[in-house]
Design an enzyme around this catalytic site. Structure first.
Site, short mmCIF file in Angstrom:
data_model
loop_
_atom_site.label_atom_id
_atom_site.label_comp_id
_atom_site.label_asym_id
_atom_site.label_seq_id
_atom_site.Cartn_x
_atom_site.Cartn_y
_atom_site.Cartn_z
N LYS A 202 0.76 -1.05 -0.06
CA LYS A 202 0.06 -0.16 0.04
C LYS A 202 0.98 1.22 0.12
O LYS A 202 1.75 1.46 0.98
CB LYS A 202 -1.06 0.07 1.15
CG LYS A 202 -1.83 1.35 1.08
CD LYS A 202 -2.42 1.36 2.70
CE LYS A 202 -3.12 2.79 2.65
NZ LYS A 202 -3.27 3.62 3.88
N GLY B 126 -7.49 9.95 10.27
CA GLY B 126 -7.75 9.80 11.77
C GLY B 126 -8.89 11.00 12.06
O GLY B 126 -8.91 11.28 13.24
#
Length: 268
Positions: free
Chosen positions: A107, A168
């Site tokens: 990733k 987040g």
């Protein structure tokens, strides 16, 4: 009465089928034991690991995540979190491949700055070009720009992973029309990465037609991470099924749910 069980279709990544369309991260948990418990509750079959932050055997004296998560059972997706230029990201992918016995699935994320954690698009594209040429199977974190997403697909990335909101933040899906545009024009799996805060956000992602969703903070920082992991499992499944079922059109006016003619108690 017979119970009808509807199964969620398989997600295919790197020629491998996954029953779950949820990918979870391994950061921010209290310890590796809690990480494992949340993973079990989520039903996820792929976990992503920040190579620069999580020990997979690099530090022999420290707890090793692989002692808790069996690589034979789960796909370990190494990521380049913490990289701010293409050179560091490429180097991190090389390290990951060495640690994971030559595995080429990665990733890729190249960040712009520490405050926003937004992708640095030019550095991401630069790294993706090189990694694809080196035969890495690149799942790439990017912005919600449909043009950039298409360019990364055309470079040979096996999955494009646009953000729904800052990493987040838990803000939920702030850009659903951009995400929808990316989905409608994609030939590779689109997996939303970043922004999910609770189960309803995950459902919305899947209702938009995305192939999957990746999350970490939404689970790891919940009051009860294991319970939230279970909620996310069901949310992803229900959102996918709702997308496949096809929602009703939105209307400006009411529409009666029962016939308005032929009532039992009509006046003579």
């Amino acid at each position: 009465m017979q119970l009808v069980v509807v199964k969620v279709g398989k997600l295919v990544l790197n020629s491998k089928e996954y029953s779950s369309r949820l990918i979870i991260g391994t950061g921010k948990y209290k310890d590796f034991k809690q990480t494992k418990s949340a993973l079990d509750a989520s039903g996820a079959e792929m976990v992503t690991v920040a190579i620069r932050r999580v020990n997979l055997g690099q530090e022999k004296s420290q707890p090793n995540l692989l002692d808790y998560i069996d690589p034979e059972k789960y796909t370990i997706l190494p990521n380049t979190a913490g990289c701010y230029n293409s050179q560091d990201a490429i180097r991190t992918c090389h390290v990951a491949s060495e640690i994971l016995n030559g595995e080429k699935l990665v990733k890729l994320e190249v960040l712009g700055d520490e405050k926003t954690l937004y992708p640095n698009v030019s550095e991401t594209i630069k790294a993706a070009k090189i990694l694809v040429k080196e035969n890495y199977k690149v799942m790439v974190y990017t912005t919600d720009d449909p043009i950039v997403a298409k360019e990364l697909e055309n470079l040979g990335c096996i999955s494009v992973m646009p953000l729904a909101a800052p990493i987040g933040s838990g803000l939920g899906i702030q850009n659903k029309y951009n995400i929808l545009s990316i989905v409608e024009n994609a030939r590779v799996p689109i997996i939303v990465d970043a922004g999910v805060g609770t189960a309803s956000d995950a459902s919305i992602v899947m209702e938009l037609g995305c192939d999957g969703v990746l999350m970490n903070t939404a689970i790891a920082c919940a009051k009860d991470p294991v319970l939230m992991a279970s909620a996310m499992k069901m949310a992803v499944e229900s959102g996918y099924l709702a997308y496949k079922a096809g929602r009703i059109p939105k209307k400006k006016y009411a529409s009666a749910s029962s016939p308005i003619e032929g009532n039992f108690f009509e006046n003579d």
